[in-house]
Design a protein around this motif. Structure first.
Motif, PDB file in Angstrom:
ATOM      1  N   MET A  97     -37.025  90.243   7.488  1.00 47.44           N
ATOM      2  CA  MET A  97     -36.690  90.309   6.085  1.00 47.44           C
ATOM      3  C   MET A  97     -35.174  90.378   5.882  1.00 47.44           C
ATOM      4  O   MET A  97     -34.652  89.753   4.960  1.00 47.44           O
ATOM      5  N   ILE A  98     -34.490  91.132   6.714  1.00 43.57           N
ATOM      6  CA  ILE A  98     -33.030  91.210   6.630  1.00 43.57           C
ATOM      7  C   ILE A  98     -32.415  89.858   6.973  1.00 43.57           C
ATOM      8  O   ILE A  98     -31.421  89.448   6.361  1.00 43.57           O
ATOM      9  N   ALA A  99     -33.016  89.149   7.904  1.00 40.87           N
ATOM     10  CA  ALA A  99     -32.502  87.827   8.289  1.00 40.87           C
ATOM     11  C   ALA A  99     -32.574  86.859   7.103  1.00 40.87           C
ATOM     12  O   ALA A  99     -31.651  86.071   6.864  1.00 40.87           O
ATOM     13  N   VAL A 100     -33.640  86.906   6.330  1.00 43.10           N
ATOM     14  CA  VAL A 100     -33.786  86.034   5.164  1.00 43.10           C
ATOM     15  C   VAL A 100     -32.729  86.391   4.116  1.00 43.10           C
ATOM     16  O   VAL A 100     -32.101  85.504   3.518  1.00 43.10           O
ATOM     17  N   ALA A 101     -32.492  87.662   3.896  1.00 45.72           N
ATOM     18  CA  ALA A 101     -31.484  88.089   2.924  1.00 45.72           C
ATOM     19  C   ALA A 101     -30.095  87.633   3.352  1.00 45.72           C
ATOM     20  O   ALA A 101     -29.301  87.175   2.526  1.00 45.72           O
ATOM     21  N   VAL A 102     -29.791  87.743   4.637  1.00 43.35           N
ATOM     22  CA  VAL A 102     -28.470  87.326   5.127  1.00 43.35           C
ATOM     23  C   VAL A 102     -28.317  85.815   5.021  1.00 43.35           C
ATOM     24  O   VAL A 102     -27.232  85.313   4.706  1.00 43.35           O
ATOM     25  N   LEU A 103     -29.388  85.065   5.241  1.00 46.34           N
ATOM     26  CA  LEU A 103     -29.304  83.609   5.136  1.00 46.34           C
ATOM     27  C   LEU A 103     -29.187  83.143   3.675  1.00 46.34           C
ATOM     28  O   LEU A 103     -28.570  82.124   3.391  1.00 46.34           O
ATOM     29  N   LEU A 104     -29.782  83.880   2.758  1.00 44.52           N
ATOM     30  CA  LEU A 104     -29.723  83.493   1.344  1.00 44.52           C
ATOM     31  C   LEU A 104     -28.444  83.948   0.651  1.00 44.52           C
ATOM     32  O   LEU A 104     -28.103  83.437  -0.415  1.00 44.52           O
ATOM     33  N   LEU A 105     -27.726  84.888   1.225  1.00 46.68           N
ATOM     34  CA  LEU A 105     -26.526  85.424   0.589  1.00 46.68           C
ATOM     35  C   LEU A 105     -25.463  84.349   0.306  1.00 46.68           C
ATOM     36  O   LEU A 105     -24.949  84.281  -0.817  1.00 46.68           O
ATOM     37  N   PRO A 106     -25.112  83.470   1.252  1.00 43.98           N
ATOM     38  CA  PRO A 106     -24.118  82.419   0.934  1.00 43.98           C
ATOM     39  C   PRO A 106     -24.612  81.454  -0.156  1.00 43.98           C
ATOM     40  O   PRO A 106     -23.836  81.020  -1.011  1.00 43.98           O
ATOM     41  N   LEU A 107     -25.910  81.172  -0.139  1.00 47.89           N
ATOM     42  CA  LEU A 107     -26.465  80.276  -1.149  1.00 47.89           C
ATOM     43  C   LEU A 107     -26.349  80.897  -2.545  1.00 47.89           C
ATOM     44  O   LEU A 107     -25.965  80.221  -3.506  1.00 47.89           O
ATOM     45  N   LEU A 108     -26.654  82.171  -2.651  1.00 46.63           N
ATOM     46  CA  LEU A 108     -26.531  82.840  -3.944  1.00 46.63           C
ATOM     47  C   LEU A 108     -25.074  82.952  -4.388  1.00 46.63           C
ATOM     48  O   LEU A 108     -24.776  82.858  -5.584  1.00 46.63           O
ATOM     49  N   GLY A 109     -24.174  83.138  -3.442  1.00 47.12           N
ATOM     50  CA  GLY A 109     -22.750  83.166  -3.778  1.00 47.12           C
ATOM     51  C   GLY A 109     -22.285  81.837  -4.348  1.00 47.12           C
ATOM     52  O   GLY A 109     -21.556  81.790  -5.350  1.00 47.12           O
ATOM     53  N   LEU A 110     -22.712  80.729  -3.728  1.00 47.25           N
ATOM     54  CA  LEU A 110     -22.363  79.399  -4.238  1.00 47.25           C
ATOM     55  C   LEU A 110     -22.991  79.153  -5.606  1.00 47.25           C
ATOM     56  O   LEU A 110     -22.371  78.548  -6.484  1.00 47.25           O
ATOM     57  N   LEU A 111     -24.208  79.622  -5.793  1.00 47.77           N
ATOM     58  CA  LEU A 111     -24.870  79.457  -7.082  1.00 47.77           C
ATOM     59  C   LEU A 111     -24.124  80.218  -8.179  1.00 47.77           C
ATOM     60  O   LEU A 111     -23.896  79.681  -9.268  1.00 47.77           O
ATOM     61  N   LEU A 112     -23.727  81.434  -7.903  1.00 49.00           N
ATOM     62  CA  LEU A 112     -22.973  82.206  -8.891  1.00 49.00           C
ATOM     63  C   LEU A 112     -21.625  81.562  -9.203  1.00 49.00           C
ATOM     64  O   LEU A 112     -21.191  81.511 -10.357  1.00 49.00           O
ATOM     65  N   TYR A 113     -20.947  81.068  -8.174  1.00 50.84           N
ATOM     66  CA  TYR A 113     -19.656  80.403  -8.389  1.00 50.84           C
ATOM     67  C   TYR A 113     -19.839  79.149  -9.241  1.00 50.84           C
ATOM     68  O   TYR A 113     -19.081  78.899 -10.186  1.00 50.84           O
TER      69      TYR A 113
END
Length: 65
Positions: A1-17
């Motif tokens: 579960m932590i691995a999925v959160a770490v992998l999605l973090l850059p994607l969410l950062g790009l989405l917010l930007y």
């Protein structure tokens, strides 16, 4: 579960930007058109001189008042 959160973090950062940039573009005032300035006429036509004559007459009337 932590691995999925770490992998999605850059994607969410790009989405917010990206959403921030889109919001800035939508709320910004549109630039003034390039043709909004005076017209450049090398050889004035009839309508051009008539416009300036009417403008001069209006300026003289406003000065007299």
């Amino acid at each position: 579960m932590i691995a999925v959160a770490v992998l999605l973090l850059p994607l969410l950062g790009l989405l917010l930007y990206g959403m921030d940039r889109v919001e800035d573009r939508l709320t910004a005032r549109p630039p003034e058109p390039r043709h909004a300035g005076g017209r450049l006429r090398l050889i004035p036509g009839r309508e051009h001189t008539a416009h300036h004559a009417a403008r001069r007459q209006h300026e003289q009337q406003s000065r007299a008042a």
